[in-house]
Design an enzyme around this catalytic site. Structure first.
Site, PDB file in Angstrom:
ATOM      1  N   TYR A   1      39.936  64.154  39.274  1.00  0.00           N
ATOM      2  CA  TYR A   1      39.717  63.133  38.299  1.00  0.00           C
ATOM      3  C   TYR A   1      40.868  62.331  38.388  1.00  0.00           C
ATOM      4  O   TYR A   1      42.390  63.132  38.852  1.00  0.00           O
ATOM      5  CB  TYR A   1      39.373  64.056  37.121  1.00  0.00           C
ATOM      6  CG  TYR A   1      38.142  64.271  36.544  1.00  0.00           C
ATOM      7  CD1 TYR A   1      37.678  64.092  36.276  1.00  0.00           C
ATOM      8  CD2 TYR A   1      38.015  66.142  36.763  1.00  0.00           C
ATOM      9  CE1 TYR A   1      35.756  64.821  35.721  1.00  0.00           C
ATOM     10  CE2 TYR A   1      36.752  66.519  36.548  1.00  0.00           C
ATOM     11  CZ  TYR A   1      35.864  65.769  36.057  1.00  0.00           C
ATOM     12  OH  TYR A   1      34.749  66.129  35.584  1.00  0.00           O
TER      13      TYR A   1
ATOM     14  N   TYR B   1      36.007  71.915  41.530  1.00  0.00           N
ATOM     15  CA  TYR B   1      37.458  71.940  41.396  1.00  0.00           C
ATOM     16  C   TYR B   1      38.544  73.125  40.775  1.00  0.00           C
ATOM     17  O   TYR B   1      37.020  73.371  40.101  1.00  0.00           O
ATOM     18  CB  TYR B   1      37.904  70.743  40.554  1.00  0.00           C
ATOM     19  CG  TYR B   1      37.270  70.346  39.417  1.00  0.00           C
ATOM     20  CD1 TYR B   1      37.738  70.992  37.742  1.00  0.00           C
ATOM     21  CD2 TYR B   1      35.754  68.732  39.025  1.00  0.00           C
ATOM     22  CE1 TYR B   1      37.618  71.234  36.646  1.00  0.00           C
ATOM     23  CE2 TYR B   1      35.405  69.417  37.796  1.00  0.00           C
ATOM     24  CZ  TYR B   1      36.130  69.895  36.903  1.00  0.00           C
ATOM     25  OH  TYR B   1      35.855  69.847  35.452  1.00  0.00           O
TER      26      TYR B   1
ATOM     27  N   ARG C   1      34.895  74.670  39.488  1.00  0.00           N
ATOM     28  CA  ARG C   1      33.761  74.927  38.869  1.00  0.00           C
ATOM     29  C   ARG C   1      32.869  73.627  40.267  1.00  0.00           C
ATOM     30  O   ARG C   1      32.912  73.150  40.544  1.00  0.00           O
ATOM     31  CB  ARG C   1      33.510  73.290  37.734  1.00  0.00           C
ATOM     32  CG  ARG C   1      35.106  73.282  37.002  1.00  0.00           C
ATOM     33  CD  ARG C   1      34.459  73.896  34.987  1.00  0.00           C
ATOM     34  NE  ARG C   1      33.215  74.199  35.297  1.00  0.00           N
ATOM     35  CZ  ARG C   1      31.578  73.533  35.015  1.00  0.00           C
ATOM     36  NH1 ARG C   1      32.496  72.239  34.013  1.00  0.00           N
ATOM     37  NH2 ARG C   1      30.512  73.174  34.483  1.00  0.00           N
TER      38      ARG C   1
ATOM     39  N   HIS D   1      29.282  68.728  39.360  1.00  0.00           N
ATOM     40  CA  HIS D   1      28.504  67.795  38.909  1.00  0.00           C
ATOM     41  C   HIS D   1      28.883  66.522  37.748  1.00  0.00           C
ATOM     42  O   HIS D   1      30.121  66.033  38.106  1.00  0.00           O
ATOM     43  CB  HIS D   1      28.503  69.385  37.046  1.00  0.00           C
ATOM     44  CG  HIS D   1      30.598  68.800  36.446  1.00  0.00           C
ATOM     45  ND1 HIS D   1      31.139  69.837  37.146  1.00  0.00           N
ATOM     46  CD2 HIS D   1      31.151  67.965  35.824  1.00  0.00           C
ATOM     47  CE1 HIS D   1      32.741  69.672  36.593  1.00  0.00           C
ATOM     48  NE2 HIS D   1      32.315  68.753  35.263  1.00  0.00           N
TER      49      HIS D   1
ATOM     50  N   HIS E   1      29.366  64.473  34.133  1.00  0.00           N
ATOM     51  CA  HIS E   1      28.623  64.381  33.277  1.00  0.00           C
ATOM     52  C   HIS E   1      27.945  62.970  32.845  1.00  0.00           C
ATOM     53  O   HIS E   1      28.222  61.880  33.506  1.00  0.00           O
ATOM     54  CB  HIS E   1      31.046  64.113  32.072  1.00  0.00           C
ATOM     55  CG  HIS E   1      31.362  64.989  32.765  1.00  0.00           C
ATOM     56  ND1 HIS E   1      31.733  66.796  31.397  1.00  0.00           N
ATOM     57  CD2 HIS E   1      31.906  65.638  33.335  1.00  0.00           C
ATOM     58  CE1 HIS E   1      32.753  67.484  32.446  1.00  0.00           C
ATOM     59  NE2 HIS E   1      32.888  66.980  33.813  1.00  0.00           N
TER      60      HIS E   1
END
Length: 245
Positions: free
Chosen positions: A113, A152, A162, A165, A167
């Site tokens: 991110y 990640y 995780r 995905h 959000h």
């Protein structure tokens, strides 16, 4: 992220959790921080009309169509697998929800991110920040062109990763009406190991968070297409983050 050697096996802990409805459990023990963060007291109620007096309002002229294409905002080509995510926002009776603000944010193809707290050893892509938004059309349709995010690591337990995905945030007719959820990709091997995904203890509800590959949305030599409809209410509603205990 460094693993915590004192944590137990996440798959075993997840298997011990009994089913409890279609919405995510916010006190789900395998998701360690949820035990510290979930509400334990009655919520304080604010006057929604008072909040609306100072909250921003979005209309057609406020959202540039280019904001729905996360691959063109920096003047260079981002690294990774180009995809399109498209679907409809519907109410519990299958009717389209029109002119609603849909926002997304995600990691890049390496699972990183653009955030100061994300410092794990994956590269930052200077041509991809991973945020976009659009308004649904008269048929409730939304569409984003983006890069498929990578998995990640996170510090919940030893060797925790995780699943890939995106959000999603949806706003209703007032700025105080906001719902947040996550969309996953089909066939991810990390589903059974992820406490956030498994916090939804009903399998049919978990399945509603997984997009379907749609070959008709794919474009020759350009991108792959995924379709994911969002249902706001009813027995087939999309699981969302909840304030309920």
């Amino acid at each position: 992220f460094k693993p915590d050697p004192h944590t137990t096996s996440t798959p075993r802990a997840i298997q011990q959790q009994p089913p409890r409805g279609p919405q995510p459990r916010i006190d789900f023990a395998p998701y360690r921080s949820s035990l510290l963060r979930h509400p334990t007291k009655e919520l304080l109620h604010a006057d929604p009309e008072g909040v609306e007096l100072v909250a921003p309002v979005f209309g057609q002229t406020d959202i540039d169509p280019l904001e729905a294409d996360l691959t063109v905002t920096h003047g260079g080509e981002p690294i990774g697998e180009r995809i399109r995510v498209q679907g409809r926002v519907l109410d519990g009776d299958g009717r389209p929800v029109r002119n609603q603000l849909v926002e997304i944010w995600q990691a890049n193809a390496a699972g990183r991110y653009i955030h100061k707290r994300d410092q794990h050893a994956a590269p930052v892509d200077p041509n991809f920040t991973g945020v976009g938004r659009c308004l649904t059309d008269n048929d409730g349709n939304y569409a984003f062109t983006t890069i498929k995010p990578g998995a990640y690591p996170w510090r919940n337990h030893n060797n925790a990763w995780r699943p890939a995905h995106i959000h999603f945030s949806l706003f209703g007719t007032e700025f105080t009406q906001r719902m947040i959820t996550q969309m996953y990709f089909p066939g991810d091997p990390l589903f059974g190991l992820d406490p956030i995904y498994q916090a939804i203890t009903e399998q049919s509800a978990r399945d509603r968070l997984v997009a379907a590959y749609d070959h008709e949305l794919s474009e020759h030599e350009w991108l792959l297409g995924y379709r994911w409809d969002i249902v706001l209410t009813g027995t087939h509603s999309t699981p969302m983050e909840s304030d309920e205990l």
